[in-house]
Design a protein around this motif. Structure first.
Motif, PDB file in Angstrom:
ATOM      1  N   THR A   1       7.422 106.130  80.845  1.00 44.05           N
ATOM      2  CA  THR A   1       6.459 106.334  81.928  1.00 44.05           C
ATOM      3  C   THR A   1       5.792 105.022  82.310  1.00 44.05           C
ATOM      4  O   THR A   1       5.602 104.728  83.479  1.00 44.05           O
TER       5      THR A   1
ATOM      6  N   ILE B   1       3.810 112.096  81.948  1.00 48.76           N
ATOM      7  CA  ILE B   1       4.442 112.305  83.260  1.00 48.76           C
ATOM      8  C   ILE B   1       3.801 111.343  84.257  1.00 48.76           C
ATOM      9  O   ILE B   1       2.581 111.252  84.342  1.00 48.76           O
ATOM     10  N   PRO B   2       4.604 110.624  85.031  1.00 46.26           N
ATOM     11  CA  PRO B   2       4.029 109.736  86.054  1.00 46.26           C
ATOM     12  C   PRO B   2       3.169 110.534  87.036  1.00 46.26           C
ATOM     13  O   PRO B   2       3.484 111.681  87.374  1.00 46.26           O
TER      14      PRO B   2
END
Length: 127
Positions: free
Chosen positions: A124, A46-47
């Motif tokens: 990502t 997840i960024p």
């Protein structure tokens, strides 16, 4: 998920306190391992700018579903008791839990793979 299916079903099948205690201990061990793996994976794919939001939604579903599950389990026992008796009605939520865990495991088999994790990580990195 498979651990939840096995332990939930085993608890429903027995009235031996030692087996029940052992299955609860095994389930909690598996749950801890699951949490370490999934949180680490989530943090890696997840960024950073979205991680707080994703974690909040994960916690909402994870913790928010517990009282709902408890209410459903209680309703299941109350509805089933006249038909199957008190003992079987009290075992029924464990069988349902085992079934739900098994269904989630089967569903996830096709979704969770090294390829999908690498694809998510690549997405990502590009973002």
């Amino acid at each position: 998920m498979l651990g939840g299916a096995i332990t939930g079903t085993a608890i429903g099948l027995t009235s031996n306190a030692f087996v029940v205690g052992g299955m609860f201990a095994l389930f909690m061990f598996v749950a801890v391992v699951w949490n370490v793996i999934t949180v680490s994976l989530r943090q890696s794919v997840i960024p950073d700018r979205l991680l707080g939001r994703v974690n909040s939604v994960y916690r909402l579903f994870g913790w928010g579903s517990m009282p709902i599950g408890a209410a459903i389990g209680g309703a299941l026992v109350a509805l089933a008791e006249p038909a199957v008796g008190r003992e079987m009605a009290l075992r029924l939520p464990f069988f349902v839990s085992g079934g739900v865990h098994l269904a989630a495991f089967v569903y996830a088999l096709g979704k969770l793979s090294t390829a999908t994790i690498r694809a998510a990580a690549a997405t990502t990195e590009q973002a």
